[in-house]
Design an enzyme around this catalytic site. Structure first.
Site, PDB file in Angstrom:
ATOM      1  N   LYS A 291       0.826  -1.214   0.000  1.00 21.77           N
ATOM      2  CA  LYS A 291       0.000   0.000   0.000  1.00 21.77           C
ATOM      3  C   LYS A 291       0.860   1.265   0.000  1.00 21.77           C
ATOM      4  CE  LYS A 291      -2.274  -0.986   3.886  1.00 21.77           C
ATOM      5  NZ  LYS A 291      -1.853  -2.315   4.327  1.00 21.77           N
TER       6      LYS A 291
ATOM      7  N   ARG B 288      -9.383   0.524   9.258  1.00 21.98           N
ATOM      8  CA  ARG B 288      -8.894  -0.804   9.599  1.00 21.98           C
ATOM      9  C   ARG B 288      -9.937  -1.602  10.376  1.00 21.98           C
ATOM     10  NH1 ARG B 288      -3.179  -0.041   9.298  1.00 21.98           N
ATOM     11  NH2 ARG B 288      -1.951  -1.894   9.763  1.00 21.98           N
TER      12      ARG B 288
ATOM     13  N   ARG C 236      11.892  -5.925   3.747  1.00 20.17           N
ATOM     14  CA  ARG C 236      11.818  -4.506   4.131  1.00 20.17           C
ATOM     15  C   ARG C 236      12.753  -4.230   5.320  1.00 20.17           C
ATOM     16  NH1 ARG C 236       5.959  -2.101   4.982  1.00 20.17           N
ATOM     17  NH2 ARG C 236       5.891  -3.001   7.046  1.00 20.17           N
TER      18      ARG C 236
ATOM     19  N   ARG D 220      11.405  -1.001  12.019  1.00 22.72           N
ATOM     20  CA  ARG D 220      10.193  -0.763  12.808  1.00 22.72           C
ATOM     21  C   ARG D 220      10.073  -1.800  13.921  1.00 22.72           C
ATOM     22  NH1 ARG D 220       5.295  -0.337   8.620  1.00 22.72           N
ATOM     23  NH2 ARG D 220       4.349  -1.449  10.355  1.00 22.72           N
TER      24      ARG D 220
ATOM     25  N   ARG E 123      -0.168  -9.335  13.531  1.00 19.25           N
ATOM     26  CA  ARG E 123      -0.796  -8.307  12.691  1.00 19.25           C
ATOM     27  C   ARG E 123      -1.664  -8.941  11.606  1.00 19.25           C
ATOM     28  NH1 ARG E 123       4.624  -5.724  11.298  1.00 19.25           N
ATOM     29  NH2 ARG E 123       3.573  -4.533   9.676  1.00 19.25           N
TER      30      ARG E 123
HETATM   31  P1  ADP Z   1       1.254  -2.361   8.251  1.00 17.31           P
HETATM   32  O1  ADP Z   1       0.414  -1.887   7.092  1.00 17.31           O
HETATM   33  O2  ADP Z   1       2.593  -2.823   7.829  1.00 17.31           O
HETATM   34  O3  ADP Z   1       0.497  -3.275   9.168  1.00 17.31           O
HETATM   35  P2  ADP Z   1       1.090   0.278   9.439  1.00 17.31           P
HETATM   36  O4  ADP Z   1       2.292   1.122   9.332  1.00 17.31           O
HETATM   37  O5  ADP Z   1      -0.094   0.606   8.571  1.00 17.31           O
HETATM   38  O6  ADP Z   1       1.584  -1.185   9.218  1.00 17.31           O
HETATM   39  O7  ADP Z   1       0.545   0.240  10.955  1.00 17.31           O
HETATM   40  C1  ADP Z   1       1.387  -0.104  12.020  1.00 17.31           C
HETATM   41  C2  ADP Z   1       0.563  -0.217  13.309  1.00 17.31           C
HETATM   42  O8  ADP Z   1      -0.070   1.049  13.599  1.00 17.31           O
HETATM   43  C3  ADP Z   1      -0.598  -1.215  13.288  1.00 17.31           C
HETATM   44  O9  ADP Z   1      -0.189  -2.548  13.549  1.00 17.31           O
HETATM   45  C4  ADP Z   1      -1.495  -0.628  14.393  1.00 17.31           C
HETATM   46  O10 ADP Z   1      -1.016  -0.913  15.685  1.00 17.31           O
HETATM   47  C5  ADP Z   1      -1.356   0.863  14.179  1.00 17.31           C
HETATM   48  N1  ADP Z   1      -2.378   1.388  13.252  1.00 17.31           N
HETATM   49  C6  ADP Z   1      -2.155   1.930  12.016  1.00 17.31           C
HETATM   50  N2  ADP Z   1      -3.307   2.303  11.447  1.00 17.31           N
HETATM   51  C7  ADP Z   1      -4.299   1.987  12.331  1.00 17.31           C
HETATM   52  C8  ADP Z   1      -5.720   2.096  12.312  1.00 17.31           C
HETATM   53  N3  ADP Z   1      -6.372   2.616  11.245  1.00 17.31           N
HETATM   54  N4  ADP Z   1      -6.399   1.655  13.391  1.00 17.31           N
HETATM   55  C9  ADP Z   1      -5.784   1.154  14.449  1.00 17.31           C
HETATM   56  N5  ADP Z   1      -4.456   0.988  14.531  1.00 17.31           N
HETATM   57  C10 ADP Z   1      -3.709   1.405  13.493  1.00 17.31           C
END
Ligand code: ADP
Length: 195
Positions: free
Chosen positions: A13, A89, A128, A140, A151
């Protein structure tokens, strides 16, 4: 133009959002990046989010919705539109977003699922992390095999139900996220240019 990219962690994404910005000027809004910035800055949001993110769980809906609501009110987003990456999400977040859009009289032009095999995600996240180290960056806190498994479970249980939420309303489109990066970009361009 306002877009949403949906798909599991590691589906690409962020990479595609950056390309959509280059081509169409839409502003990538990654809640993950925004939350990581809040953690680094030690804000109230960051304090709430830190441990939850490290555990691979979801930050509470009201916190994330607040972050997005504030960001979409800023002039660059109002002018150029957005591409959401990592939000919504949960179905509750999707509903809040619909309300926000209605209130502003805006619409979501395309809601696009990036379809990938779960098996590929582990290899991608591992790559990554290795590339980040090679470039001298910090990996990260949640980019490790153990947290990624969590996740992915969280994605399946809490995020996937968004797909039928949008599909039922006839609003969901998809691309093959297993294709090479440039091909995925072409598929996305095909969707956004058809209007
Ligand atoms: P990835 O897409 O690799 O899972 P992100 O960078 O999008 O990682 O998100 C990392 C973390 O941030 C998630 O595992 C969650 O804890 C938090 N997070 C991100 N976006 C949201 C969201 N919309 N709602 C709740 N938690 C979120």
């Amino acid at each position: 133009m306002n877009l949403i990219l949906l798909g599991p962690p590691g589906c690409g994404k962020g990479t595609q959002a950056a390309r959509l910005k280059e081509k169409y000027g839409v502003i990538p809004l990654s809640t993950g990046d925004m939350l990581r910035a809040a953690v680094a800055a030690g804000t109230d949001v960051g304090k709430k989010a830190k441990a939850i993110m490290e555990a691979g769980q979801l930050v509470p809906d009201d916190v994330v919705v607040g972050v997005i609501a504030e960001r979409i009110g800023q002039p660059d987003v109002q002018k150029q539109g957005f591409v959401l990456d990592g939000f919504p999400r949960t179905v509750a977040q999707a509903k809040s977003l619909d309300q926000m859009m209605e209130k502003r009289g805006w619409k979501l032009d395309h809601i696009i699922e990036m379809k990938v095999d779960e098996q590929a995600l582990f290899a991608r996240i591992d790559k990554r992390a290795r590339e980040t180290v090679a470039a001298g960056g910090a990996v990260r806190a949640d980019d490790n095999a153990e947290t990624l498994k969590k996740r992915i479970v969280v994605y399946r249980e809490q995020t996937q139900p968004i797909l039928p939420y949008y599909a039922k309303a006839g609003r969901l489109e998809s691309v093959d996220g297993m294709a090479p990066i440039d091909d995925v970009t072409k598929q996305l361009e095909g969707i956004v240019t058809k209007g």
